[in-house]
Design an enzyme around this catalytic site. Structure first.
Site, short mmCIF file in Angstrom:
data_model
loop_
_atom_site.label_atom_id
_atom_site.label_comp_id
_atom_site.label_asym_id
_atom_site.label_seq_id
_atom_site.Cartn_x
_atom_site.Cartn_y
_atom_site.Cartn_z
N GLU A 52 37.46 97.51 12.08
CA GLU A 52 37.11 96.11 12.32
C GLU A 52 36.97 95.91 13.83
O GLU A 52 37.88 96.21 14.60
CB GLU A 52 38.19 95.18 11.75
CG GLU A 52 38.19 95.19 10.23
CD GLU A 52 39.22 94.25 9.61
OE1 GLU A 52 39.24 94.17 8.37
OE2 GLU A 52 40.01 93.64 10.35
N ASP A 63 44.37 83.55 15.98
CA ASP A 63 44.99 84.73 16.57
C ASP A 63 46.23 84.42 17.39
O ASP A 63 46.32 83.38 18.03
CB ASP A 63 43.96 85.45 17.46
CG ASP A 63 42.95 86.22 16.64
OD1 ASP A 63 43.38 87.10 15.87
OD2 ASP A 63 41.75 85.92 16.73
N TYR A 177 40.24 90.72 1.92
CA TYR A 177 41.21 90.80 3.00
C TYR A 177 42.34 89.84 2.65
O TYR A 177 42.16 88.63 2.69
CB TYR A 177 40.54 90.42 4.31
CG TYR A 177 41.35 90.69 5.56
CD1 TYR A 177 42.63 90.15 5.74
CD2 TYR A 177 40.84 91.48 6.59
CE1 TYR A 177 43.36 90.39 6.89
CE2 TYR A 177 41.56 91.71 7.75
CZ TYR A 177 42.82 91.17 7.89
OH TYR A 177 43.54 91.40 9.04
#
Lengths: 271, 399
Positions: A52, A63, A177
């Site tokens: 990725e 994040d 995911y």
């Protein structure tokens, strides 16, 4: 589909060997695009099954501090989305490893959705994972990706209700995911047992492989999750190594060492 | 109503929507559902009305600014006095609504982002009123600039979290608030301060702020027996403007005029005029006009007014601009400062620097209109918080 995509072929081969996919994440352009190309090839040599590639964004809301800082370093080094696509094209000449671009929607939207899909295909991008583009908002890009054979990877979270999980899993492409905890990347300690319950449930809903990421930082974490998941994503822990060694000579050997340890741990699960 | 936005998925034309991480999607769907129910419940509306009247001090007056009108020699100017609300700005209309909704949903903790600190103070105030835990995310740079509001929030029992990521201003405070919310989404309600963010926030905040326009419409009817010709408000995210505009949206004779912050001038690149000088993009959960570079990286905003210092705008404003139902212009820091002084001297009202942007546009506009025309302007907040900034701009050092 007549021919298998690189993502499908990779998971099919792993399944035959009963191995769990190791999916490292790095930010494209950290420390710069040239070194990132070397890092990618190092990852492949050390045992990465898919990779990725983070597309840096000024406001990475999902994040944690490690990847925020990495994104800032990449932007400071002049990284743009078109630079990332060139990086993919460059690396694609040397490896068939599936490359998935991961990031936020705005750079793709500003690049132009049609132009992006065309250039991504030409460069050899296999999948796209946009953290802030839920399926409800994906209509302007998903048909184009679908036609081009680029997988739009769907994220599922511990907060996702079961009914929604079923609905999203039914139309998943590439791999699913599963976000291993409610938090940002590189966050607090994960709970493998909770993840196992969710992943087992999820696997009953789809034939698409299930990868798990967010908060997997050690070989032990990777192995714990690797016993039940089809793939394990390791991001922040790897990015920390890149942060520490920067452009020094030790960078590639240290990256190789960490990834080989992860791969060794995952391979040992089957033997 | 003829105007029917947002649609059921939260879109205002091509803008708005819900661009968030999957972890937050269920929380937004839960919020949407809870609000849909609350909206139908007369008891919820009664509760809001009660606190707006007895706690906030509504209705806020509509004041005919006679001296300003005479000085400018054109249209009659009416000020909607949101500066007289408890906590000194329109922000509290929204925090009362959202925190009552949070209580209804059984949430015990609230978080908020703040730039100048006005929304942070308004959230901390209502959280204190209802005994809720409150954390406010604020950029390090803004904490330095707005120390008074930081202390007010602390006095009110809120925890102020210093944000050092990115540019350490409002947009980064919003990033960190979203990161915190992702991590604590199960028990925490995120009180967004403007008509931006993922659906249903732009709808929620518009509804809670619409009391401004609803009252003003009725008050002007009583005073003049007619609608205004122009309704003017400043735009950062755009909540005070949306609150003023929305009740007039089907009254097509009323021009809606939003005033963005041009900072040092739009041509200098140091401004916060997202509609006037930005382009469409996706940030903080919605598609809207943003200040960004060609690669989709968000750029720094600049305004002398911390409350307008944001590189985006609410998606409904983006839509109103595109369908040409509202017009958007911008005024510079200097023009806003001039308006600040003029209103203070002529009317004895010290406006917030945000609101001074709206006044600055009125100063340009009023002389071009006849004496039979009426301008309604939202005086969204009072200027006490800006005294240091204004003094500094005049070369005066305060202790």
């Amino acid at each position: 589909m007549a021919t298998m995509s690189r993502i499908e072929a990779t998971f099919a081969a792993l399944r035959q060997r009963q191995e769990t996919a190791l999916i490292p994440f790095i930010t494209a352009g950290d420390p710069d695009l040239k070194v990132a190309a070397e890092i990618i090839l190092t990852l492949v040599d050390a045992g990465a099954d898919l990779i990725e590639l983070g597309v840096p964004f000024s406001d990475p809301m999902a994040d944690g501090p490690t990847i925020q800082a990495s994104s800032e370093r990449a932007l400071a080094a002049g990284t743009t989305l078109s630079g990332v696509l060139q990086l993919v094209a460059e690396v694609r000449k040397k490896t068939a490893v599936p490359l998935i671009l991961m990031g936020y929607y705005n750079p793709v939207f500003c690049y132009g959705v049609e132009r992006f899909v065309r250039d991504a295909v030409a460069a050899g991008v296999d999948g796209l994972l946009l953290v802030d583009l839920p399926p409800e908002e994906a209509a302007e890009i998903s048909p184009l990706l679908h036609e081009s054979g680029v997988a739009l990877i769907t994220l599922l979270a511990p907060t996702t209700p079961r009914e929604r999980m079923q609905r999203l899993a039914a139309v998943a492409e590439g791999y699913l995911y599963y976000v291993s905890m409610t938090g940002v990347t590189g966050g607090q300690k994960i709970s493998p047992e909770d993840i196992r319950l969710a992943v087992d449930d999820l696997k009953g809903m789809t034939n698409v492989p299930v990868g798990v990421g967010f908060g997997i930082t050690t070989v032990a974490d990777a192995c714990a999750v690797g016993t039940f998941a089809d793939g394990v994503v390791v991001g922040s822990a790897l990015v920390k190594i890149i942060e520490k060694y920067g452009k020094s000579e030790e960078l590639l050997p240290e990256v190789a060492k960490f990834v080989a340890e992860l791969k060794g741990g995952l391979t040992a699960l089957t033997s | 109503m003829n105007y029917q936005y947002p649609d059921e998925r939260g879109h205002f034309g091509q803008y708005g929507g819900r661009y968030v991480a999957e972890t937050l999607m269920p929380a937004l769907l839960e919020l949407e559902q809870a609000y849909a129910e609350a909206r139908q419940d007369p008891e919820f509306q009664r509760e809001i009305d009660y606190y707006l009247k007895h706690y906030v001090g509504r209705p806020s007056p509509l004041y005919f600014a006679e001296r300003l009108t005479n000085e400018l020699g054109g249209a009659k100017i009416y000020l909607k006095r949101e500066d007289l609300n408890h906590t000194g700005a329109h922000k509290v209309n929204n925090t009362v609504g959202q925190i009552l909704l949070a209580r209804r949903m059984g949430k015990k903790k609230v978080i908020a982002e703040t730039g100048a600190g006005q929304h942070g103070v308004a959230t901390a105030t209502v959280a204190a009123l209802f005994g809720m835990e409150c954390e406010v995310f604020m950029g390090k740079e803004d904490i330095r600039r707005q120390s008074l509001n930081v202390y007010r929030m602390k006095l009110l029992g809120a925890k102020v979290i210093e944000v050092t990521s990115g540019t350490a201003t409002l947009k980064d405070a919003m990033n960190d608030a979203l990161r915190h919310w992702v991590t604590h989404v199960r028990d925490t309600f995120y009180v967004i301060g403007t008509v931006a963010g993922p659906h249903p926030y732009p709808l929620l905040v518009r509804d809670f702020q619409s009391v401004i326009g609803i009252e003003a419409k009725q008050q002007l009817q009583e005073a003049e027996g007619c609608l205004p010709d122009v309704a003017v408000a400043c735009i950062g995210g755009g909540s005070n403007a949306m609150g003023l505009f929305y009740p007039f949206i089907d009254d097509l004779s009323v021009q809606l005029l939003g005033v963005e912050a041009a900072g040092f001038g739009v041509a200098t690149g140091k401004h916060a005029a997202s509609i006037s000088a930005g382009s469409p993009g996706v940030l903080h959960g919605n598609k809207t006009y943003l200040l960004q570079d060609d690669d989709g990286q968000i750029q720094h905003a600049h305004s002398i007014s911390a409350g307008l210092d944001y590189p985006g705008v609410g998606p409904e404003h983006a839509h109103l601009n595109d369908i040409e139902r509202a017009q958007y212009v911008s005024v510079t820091d200097d023009e806003a400062l001039h308006a600040f002084h003029q209103l203070t001297r002529l009317e004895g009202i010290i406006p917030a620097l945000e609101s001074a942007h709206a006044i600055a546009q009125v100063i340009k506009l009023a002389p071009t209109l006849g004496a039979d025309k009426i301008i309604l302007v939202n005086l969204s907040g009072r200027g006490d918080k800006d005294i240091h900034t204004v003094a500094e701009s005049s070369g005066v050092e305060l202790l």
